[in-house]
Design an enzyme around this catalytic site. Structure first.
Site, mmCIF file in Angstrom:
data_model
loop_
_atom_site.group_PDB
_atom_site.id
_atom_site.type_symbol
_atom_site.label_atom_id
_atom_site.label_comp_id
_atom_site.label_asym_id
_atom_site.label_seq_id
_atom_site.Cartn_x
_atom_site.Cartn_y
_atom_site.Cartn_z
ATOM 1 N N ASN A 57 41.063 51.195 31.192
ATOM 2 C CA ASN A 57 41.689 50.658 32.125
ATOM 3 C C ASN A 57 42.258 49.237 31.426
ATOM 4 O O ASN A 57 41.627 48.453 31.445
ATOM 5 C CB ASN A 57 40.807 50.489 33.287
ATOM 6 C CG ASN A 57 41.640 49.776 34.635
ATOM 7 O OD1 ASN A 57 42.798 49.308 34.361
ATOM 8 N ND2 ASN A 57 40.920 49.607 35.608
ATOM 9 N N ARG B 272 45.413 54.162 31.891
ATOM 10 C CA ARG B 272 46.330 53.386 33.150
ATOM 11 C C ARG B 272 47.491 52.865 32.278
ATOM 12 O O ARG B 272 47.400 52.146 31.682
ATOM 13 C CB ARG B 272 45.368 52.347 33.805
ATOM 14 C CG ARG B 272 46.217 51.580 34.714
ATOM 15 C CD ARG B 272 45.373 50.632 35.464
ATOM 16 N NE ARG B 272 46.169 49.623 36.041
ATOM 17 C CZ ARG B 272 45.854 48.275 36.071
ATOM 18 N NH1 ARG B 272 45.326 47.795 35.192
ATOM 19 N NH2 ARG B 272 46.837 47.507 36.882
ATOM 20 N N HIS C 156 49.413 48.501 41.007
ATOM 21 C CA HIS C 156 48.003 48.552 41.493
ATOM 22 C C HIS C 156 47.603 49.572 42.324
ATOM 23 O O HIS C 156 46.778 49.436 43.120
ATOM 24 C CB HIS C 156 47.408 47.133 42.246
ATOM 25 C CG HIS C 156 47.519 45.913 41.220
ATOM 26 N ND1 HIS C 156 47.794 44.870 41.585
ATOM 27 C CD2 HIS C 156 46.952 45.756 39.871
ATOM 28 C CE1 HIS C 156 47.832 43.962 40.452
ATOM 29 N NE2 HIS C 156 47.225 44.499 39.423
ATOM 30 N N HIS D 210 44.667 43.165 46.111
ATOM 31 C CA HIS D 210 44.032 43.395 44.957
ATOM 32 C C HIS D 210 44.218 42.192 44.029
ATOM 33 O O HIS D 210 45.179 41.823 43.589
ATOM 34 C CB HIS D 210 44.664 44.648 44.317
ATOM 35 C CG HIS D 210 44.174 44.721 43.029
ATOM 36 N ND1 HIS D 210 43.575 45.996 42.707
ATOM 37 C CD2 HIS D 210 44.413 44.230 41.672
ATOM 38 C CE1 HIS D 210 43.163 45.803 41.519
ATOM 39 N NE2 HIS D 210 43.853 44.776 40.605
ATOM 40 N N LEU D 211 43.069 41.314 43.906
ATOM 41 C CA LEU D 211 43.117 39.942 43.445
ATOM 42 C C LEU D 211 42.340 40.161 42.008
ATOM 43 O O LEU D 211 40.949 39.891 42.156
ATOM 44 C CB LEU D 211 42.433 38.927 44.422
ATOM 45 C CG LEU D 211 43.100 38.914 46.012
ATOM 46 C CD1 LEU D 211 42.562 37.879 46.536
ATOM 47 C CD2 LEU D 211 44.642 38.690 45.687
ATOM 48 N N GLY D 212 43.068 40.097 40.953
ATOM 49 C CA GLY D 212 42.386 40.381 39.738
ATOM 50 C C GLY D 212 42.455 39.047 38.838
ATOM 51 O O GLY D 212 43.145 38.038 39.371
ATOM 52 N N GLY E 165 43.880 38.627 36.041
ATOM 53 C CA GLY E 165 45.109 38.711 35.572
ATOM 54 C C GLY E 165 46.422 38.836 36.414
ATOM 55 O O GLY E 165 46.657 37.981 37.224
ATOM 56 N N ARG F 209 51.267 34.391 35.800
ATOM 57 C CA ARG F 209 52.618 34.703 36.208
ATOM 58 C C ARG F 209 53.062 33.857 37.375
ATOM 59 O O ARG F 209 52.379 33.521 38.326
ATOM 60 C CB ARG F 209 52.676 36.228 36.506
ATOM 61 C CG ARG F 209 53.045 37.161 35.511
ATOM 62 C CD ARG F 209 52.853 38.547 35.832
ATOM 63 N NE ARG F 209 51.378 39.081 35.409
ATOM 64 C CZ ARG F 209 50.769 40.084 35.986
ATOM 65 N NH1 ARG F 209 51.374 40.950 36.709
ATOM 66 N NH2 ARG F 209 49.575 40.430 35.266
ATOM 67 N N GLU G 276 39.165 51.932 39.641
ATOM 68 C CA GLU G 276 40.468 52.328 39.049
ATOM 69 C C GLU G 276 40.065 53.329 38.145
ATOM 70 O O GLU G 276 40.724 54.376 37.984
ATOM 71 C CB GLU G 276 41.276 51.360 38.308
ATOM 72 C CG GLU G 276 41.720 50.278 39.384
ATOM 73 C CD GLU G 276 42.421 48.919 38.903
ATOM 74 O OE1 GLU G 276 42.062 48.636 38.055
ATOM 75 O OE2 GLU G 276 43.768 48.751 39.429
#
Lengths: 366, 403
Positions: B7, B89, B178, B206-208, B210, B240, B386
């Site tokens: 992943n 993924r 995601h 979905h708070l990653g 990255g 980002r 995931e």
């Protein structure tokens, strides 16, 4: 009152005298047309002259302010923000001040209402290196949004503190306003950002710009495509204004543009409810109620979760009309957006010169 | 069969090995993760491996995903586990892929063509695929796509209002990402709430570490999501920028003569939390500095991160016409109580009321309900899986059945 509003290469003017309005456009390069001079030569009927500045950057901080030749010179620093438009505004104002030094001259600025947006709304999440080059959210159509805020205060039985204003037309925009201060707005660094417009794409993934560039399009071509050939026009396949977009069974019907606009307005209302921590009134502005009432009630029907009551109770008469049941938790109201009247009212809110002196004395003593 | 799943996150590389047999739920036999791969922060990168209850952790520099993959593949070889299948993924399948596929030369060529669509993710996934083929030449490899879950978006949600012929020529539309995570957490939410998924209105964040995104999920189907054609759009992320005026890109290239690839790199790798704070892309660093020193830039970064997220939650609340549950997932979603607390602040208007104590003490490794008694909306923090979704999708691909 006469208001000059730049539409490059021409300068539009609206005159409001004895309750009657008149309008036209002129070419500054050819001097003042007769009609305008005639209006200005009767100072007692004219009252004041106002000039619309479409982009004041961080230089012009008041939406409506009386100007002199000196103060105007200082404001001309804002020229660079939108040179084509601003040049016309400043030229007209200089001209007016010279010809009629005894009249009140007022600068109306479309971005000033948003100049003090809180940083979380005005800042873009880019490195400081870029932000320090004047890159921020400036907003636009601030005069209309501020006017709507003021109007709705006196119209509702209980003055609302948290208001979302929705300006509908060829260039739709929204603002979140709390206690008279703008907290967010859909127009960004330029009017390209925000909701879909008659010819502009609105919010799109910025990666698209890079992909177009790498496929060989010039920046000018990309700019032209995103701002002049997209939006309703891009989807319908030809130029299409807001009122045509709303026409049932019109050519725009199958383009999906109306549904996209409705959906984007809905999303912005939800976002601004979050910014305001709840909402106490929603104000829709459009040029003609009959054209847009179906569109507006369509949006209101999906505002139930905010506390807007579904039933559409539109009071007759020329005065303000409720779009939704006024007994709902959150009323949605409609205001007729007549740009001439809005600009005149905003200019009229500036104290006359004599008042201004008194006002500044009061400021000194307090 | 033993399925190794990679992943590839933007700043992490996780792997998991599942033992699958028959119709039973695949059993997780080993796993690990490279943390802070290529991250510019104050915390060091490290690699951890779990086999049964044994955890080994090594502080090693993880310069990029390819090197991390090599370390992982070498470790797996040492354990002696025989890997029969490898699942990957892949973030952006563009219009080439709307479903999982087995890897062959044609697919690999198409994946290479997709590389520019997600400039942070796709090339790194490709590098991991290449290393896997090198180290495990006998294993069957398959690829799953993050954009597939959002194929249910309606035209008014996915259309960019550009000239029709341009949209057609370039395939411009909102894809969203995601998806594997949203697929999993929406089903988990239904299971934990003991309600059919078909009846639920879910806003999932979905708070990653990255990338981050939000999705509006109605009855198990995605109706809108914050990322766009690429993973650049939407929330403020670690590096980002998220949403910004598209004219900015034109303006910067035109006025300051910024080279396109340089500016693209700035918006993808030097913006977001890193660009705002000026010192770190790691939200943990930023929340710490904001609360300890009141550093203005750290506070601005945090405030913008929260505000953008709240705006999307507000939007999706209206889009769904209500909300049954707000789901937080991935590293920051389950691991950062401060973020959850600030997101739920002043959100009573949409029915959110957080139980402060439950929020503070929530176990990041387990699903936890966090709403106060008076909350109209349930609030759930749930770790995403995931890798399990990738494994399940691969198994169904091999058997030709629905996951």
């Amino acid at each position: 009152m006469i208001v000059f509003d730049p539409h490059p290469p021409l300068l539009r003017w609206y005159a409001l005298r004895d309750g009657k309005s008149d309008e036209g456009q002129c070419d500054l390069a050819r001097g003042w047309p007769v009609a305008v001079t005639r209006v200005l030569e009767r100072p007692e009927a004219t009252g004041a002259v106002a000039y619309v500045l479409h982009h004041g950057g961080e230089v012009v901080r008041s939406p409506a302010v009386a100007v002199s030749r000196e103060s105007l010179t200082a404001m001309e620093e804002a020229r660079e923000f939108l040179p084509e438009h601003n040049d016309l505004t400043f030229k007209a104002a200089r001209h007016g001040l010279e010809l009629f030094p005894d009249l009140a001259h007022i600068l109306l600025c479309e971005t000033a209402f948003f100049v003090d947006l809180p940083p979380e709304a005005s800042v873009y999440a880019v490195p400081y290196e870029l932000r320090r080059r004047g890159i921020r959210r400036y907003g636009g159509c601030g005069l209309g949004h501020q006017w709507a805020w003021r109007r709705v205060q006196s119209v509702l039985p209980r003055a609302p503190r948290k208001v979302i204003t929705v300006l509908l037309g060829d260039r739709p925009s929204l603002a979140a306003i709390r206690d008279g201060k703008a907290l967010d707005t859909s127009i960004g660094f330029t009017a390209l950002e925000g909701v879909i417009s008659a010819t502009g794409c609105g919010d799109v993934d910025p990666t698209i710009v890079f992909l177009l560039e790498s496929s060989g399009m010039s920046l000018r071509e990309i700019n032209d495509m995103l701002s002049r050939r997209s939006g309703f026009a891009g989807l319908v396949g030809r130029r299409c204004g807001f009122s045509e977009l709303l026409r049932e069974n019109g050519p725009a019907e199958k383009s999906g543009a109306r549904e996209i606009l409705r959906y984007q307005v809905l999303k912005y209302i939800g976002a601004y409810a979050a910014v305001l921590g709840g909402v106490e009134a929603i104000v829709f502005m459009s040029a003609a109620l009959l054209d847009s009432i179906g569109f507006i009630t369509g949006i209101c029907e999906r505002l139930g979760p905010l506390g807007v009551r579904r039933s559409a109770a539109v009071a007759e008469g020329n005065q303000l009309r409720f779009v939704t049941d006024p007994s709902g938790l959150v009323p949605a109201v409609w205001l007729e957006y007549d740009r001439t009247k809005v600009l005149a009212e905003m200019a009229g809110s500036v104290p006359a010169q004599g008042d201004l002196e008194q006002w500044s004395k009061r400021e000194d003593s307090s | 069969m033993n399925v190794l799943v990679f992943n590839c996150g933007s700043s992490s590389l996780s792997y998991r090995i599942f033992q699958a047999s028959g119709r039973n739920e695949p059993r997780d036999v080993a796993s690990g993760k490279g943390h802070r791969v290529g991250v510019k922060g104050t915390e060091p990168s490290f690699l951890e491996h779990h086999v049964g209850a044994v955890v080994t952790r090594a502080m090693v520099p993880l310069k990029n995903h390819r090197e991390t993959a090599v370390l992982i593949l070498r470790h797996i070889k040492h354990t002696g586990l025989r890997v029969t299948h490898v699942g990957h993924r892949f973030v952006h399948g563009g219009s080439y892929f709307s479903d999982s596929v087995l890897l062959d030369e044609d697919v690999l060529a198409a994946l290479n063509a997709c590389a520019p669509l997600a400039p942070i993710h796709n090339p790194t996934s490709l590098s991991v695929i290449e290393e896997s083929r090198k180290w495990l030449p006998e294993a069957v490899q398959f690829v799953t796509f993050d954009s597939a879950f959002h194929a249910t978006l309606a035209p008014h949600a996915y259309t960019y209002p550009l000239p029709r012929q341009i949209v057609k020529a370039y395939g411009f539309r909102k894809y969203g990402f995601h998806g594997l995570s949203y697929w999993y957490v929406s089903r988990q939410a239904a299971r934990l709430l003991n309600r059919p998924l078909e009846t639920l209105k879910i806003v999932a964040c979905h708070l990653g570490t990255g990338g981050s995104s939000v999705a509006a999920i109605d009855g198990g189907r995605s109706v809108d999501t914050s990322m766009g054609y690429s993973p650049l759009a939407g929330l403020v992320m670690s590096t980002r920028s998220g949403d910004l005026d598209p004219m900015l890109a034109i303006y910067l290239m035109g006025t300051y003569d910024c080279r396109p690839d340089y500016l693209m790199d700035v918006l993808n790798k030097q913006s977001g939390l890193l660009g705002l704070s000026g010192f770190s892309s790691d939200l943990t660093d930023i929340t710490r500095r904001a609360s300890e020193t009141g550093d203005e830039r750290a506070e601005l970064a945090l405030q913008m991160y929260i505000q953008r997220l709240k705006k999307y939650i507000g939007s999706y609340f209206l889009v769904l016409g209500g909300m049954d549950v707000l789901v937080f997932t991935d590293d920051i979603g389950v691991g950062n109580p401060l973020v959850r607390a600030r997101v739920c602040q002043d959100m009573a208007w949409c029915g959110l009321s957080l139980d402060e104590a439950a929020n503070r003490t929530a176990d990041p490794a387990r699903p936890c309900f966090l709403e106060a008694k008076d909350s109209k909306v349930r609030i759930l923090a749930v770790p995403t899986q995931e890798e399990l979704v990738i494994c399940l999708q691969g198994l169904s691909l091999l058997e030709g059945r629905e996951p």
